[in-house]
Design an enzyme around this catalytic site. Structure first.
Site, mmCIF file in Angstrom:
data_model
loop_
_atom_site.group_PDB
_atom_site.id
_atom_site.type_symbol
_atom_site.label_atom_id
_atom_site.label_comp_id
_atom_site.label_asym_id
_atom_site.label_seq_id
_atom_site.Cartn_x
_atom_site.Cartn_y
_atom_site.Cartn_z
ATOM 1 N N GLU A 1 0.869 -1.182 0.000
ATOM 2 C CA GLU A 1 0.000 0.000 0.000
ATOM 3 C C GLU A 1 0.903 1.228 0.000
ATOM 4 O O GLU A 1 1.532 1.543 1.010
ATOM 5 C CB GLU A 1 -0.921 -0.010 1.241
ATOM 6 C CG GLU A 1 -1.765 1.249 1.362
ATOM 7 C CD GLU A 1 -2.635 1.289 2.629
ATOM 8 O OE1 GLU A 1 -2.804 0.243 3.303
ATOM 9 O OE2 GLU A 1 -3.144 2.373 2.951
ATOM 10 N N ARG B 1 0.670 10.124 0.722
ATOM 11 C CA ARG B 1 1.031 11.151 1.695
ATOM 12 C C ARG B 1 2.250 11.949 1.257
ATOM 13 O O ARG B 1 2.649 12.885 1.937
ATOM 14 C CB ARG B 1 1.321 10.489 3.041
ATOM 15 C CG ARG B 1 0.076 10.080 3.775
ATOM 16 C CD ARG B 1 0.431 9.647 5.184
ATOM 17 N NE ARG B 1 0.252 8.232 5.363
ATOM 18 C CZ ARG B 1 0.978 7.493 6.198
ATOM 19 N NH1 ARG B 1 1.943 8.019 6.897
ATOM 20 N NH2 ARG B 1 0.723 6.204 6.302
ATOM 21 N N THR C 1 -4.356 6.058 1.389
ATOM 22 C CA THR C 1 -4.700 7.471 1.612
ATOM 23 C C THR C 1 -5.410 8.065 0.396
ATOM 24 O O THR C 1 -5.204 9.227 0.037
ATOM 25 C CB THR C 1 -3.458 8.324 1.999
ATOM 26 O OG1 THR C 1 -2.528 7.515 2.716
ATOM 27 C CG2 THR C 1 -3.862 9.486 2.898
ATOM 28 N N LYS D 1 -11.174 -1.691 5.247
ATOM 29 C CA LYS D 1 -10.037 -1.419 6.117
ATOM 30 C C LYS D 1 -10.635 -1.002 7.457
ATOM 31 O O LYS D 1 -11.584 -0.213 7.487
ATOM 32 C CB LYS D 1 -9.213 -0.279 5.516
ATOM 33 C CG LYS D 1 -8.122 0.274 6.417
ATOM 34 C CD LYS D 1 -7.237 1.227 5.618
ATOM 35 C CE LYS D 1 -6.129 1.811 6.471
ATOM 36 N NZ LYS D 1 -5.054 2.364 5.625
HETATM 37 O O1 LIG Z 1 -2.338 6.946 5.368
HETATM 38 C C1 LIG Z 1 -3.340 6.249 5.495
HETATM 39 O O2 LIG Z 1 -4.229 6.182 4.628
HETATM 40 C C2 LIG Z 1 -3.550 5.455 6.695
HETATM 41 O O3 LIG Z 1 -4.526 4.787 6.775
HETATM 42 C C3 LIG Z 1 -2.571 5.495 7.756
HETATM 43 C C4 LIG Z 1 -1.881 4.143 7.912
HETATM 44 O O4 LIG Z 1 -2.763 3.097 7.823
HETATM 45 C C5 LIG Z 1 -1.142 4.104 9.167
HETATM 46 O O5 LIG Z 1 -0.163 5.078 9.069
HETATM 47 C C6 LIG Z 1 -0.558 2.750 9.444
HETATM 48 O O6 LIG Z 1 0.651 2.914 10.052
HETATM 49 P P1 LIG Z 1 1.040 2.308 11.459
HETATM 50 O O7 LIG Z 1 0.016 2.680 12.458
HETATM 51 O O8 LIG Z 1 2.360 2.935 11.694
HETATM 52 O O9 LIG Z 1 1.141 0.837 11.226
#
Ligand SMILES: O=C(O)C(=O)C[C@H](O)[C@H](O)COP(=O)(O)O
Length: 217
Positions: free
Chosen positions: A49, A53, A77, A137
């Site tokens: 994925e 960002r 995202t 998700k």
């Molecule tokens: O950018 C997005 O669309 C998101 O949904 C954010 C990510 O899912 C989280 O950043 C997962 O990252 P961790 O919590 O570090 O495993």
């Protein structure tokens, strides 16, 4: 005969079933995209994925699609109709959103690639299910009730399956993967910020290798 939303669920299932963990990537330097993807695929995590960002994200998706044939690269995202058409044009095989809006659902109904919409509550889940979605998700997983919430969703929403993401690491992942309504988990722990900054692809591959066998624990 399958209806379009059943086909959609099938395509999402096929991709997500390739690995127990989906690395959630934030790629700032375009030149990191291919070696990072290769390290993850070599370590046994082929489903990626790439989040929108960073400015490099669209180019990273295109580069991985063209140069890492073993990867199933999707976009994360994805917040808007515009994002969805941009990632589709870049060659993403699927799109993931942290939440979902009516505008995004409307765009997804015309898209060629499947959307895995984000939900955190029963009402958001019901909204998606009304539109025919069965795969979601679950975000942000840990702060939205984690394992207990997913267990509670199982009875009223028997057909729904999830990719929990947000706050999950190697220690927490096996308990999520043991739930019958979890297909795979998302997370960023196999790409530590310093390994990415240093281009330490061997370390990423080693962490991916450990993540790839988490379901068997
Ligand atoms: O950018 C997005 O669309 C998101 O949904 C954010 C990510 O899912 C989280 O950043 C997962 O990252 P961790 O919590 O570090 O495993």
């Amino acid at each position: 005969m399958n209806n379009p939303m059943e086909l959609h669920a099938e395509r999402i299932d096929q991709v997500l079933a390739r690995a127990p963990v989906v690395p959630v990537l934030s790629i700032a330097r375009i030149e990191d995209a291919v070696p990072l993807a290769r390290a993850l695929v070599d370590g046994g995590l082929p489903v990626l994925e790439v989040t929108l960002r960073t400015d490099a994200a669209i180019g990273a998706i295109r580069a991985i699609r063209e140069q890492v044939p073993g990867a199933s690269v999707g976009a994360g995202t994805v917040l808007s109709a515009r994002d969805l058409s941009a990632v589709e044009a870049a060659g993403a095989l699927f799109a993931i959103s942290p939440g979902a809006t009516d505008a995004l659902y409307a765009a997804a109904s015309d898209a060629r690639i499947p959307l895995l919409p984000g939900i955190a509550t029963a009402s958001e889940l019901m909204h998606g299910m009304e539109l025919g979605y069965q795969r979601f998700k679950f975000f942000p997983a840990e702060s939205s009730g984690g394992i207990a919430a997913l267990k509670s969703f199982a009875s009223p929403f028997a057909q729904a399956r999830f990719c929990p993401t947000g706050g999950i690491d190697a220690a927490k992942a096996p308990a999520y993967l043991a739930l019958p309504n979890v297909i795979t988990v998302g997370g960023s722990w196999m790409v530590p910020a310093d390994a990415l900054a240093d281009g330490d692809w061997q370390r990423v591959a080693n962490l991916a290798r450990e993540a790839a066998v988490l379901r068997e624990r």
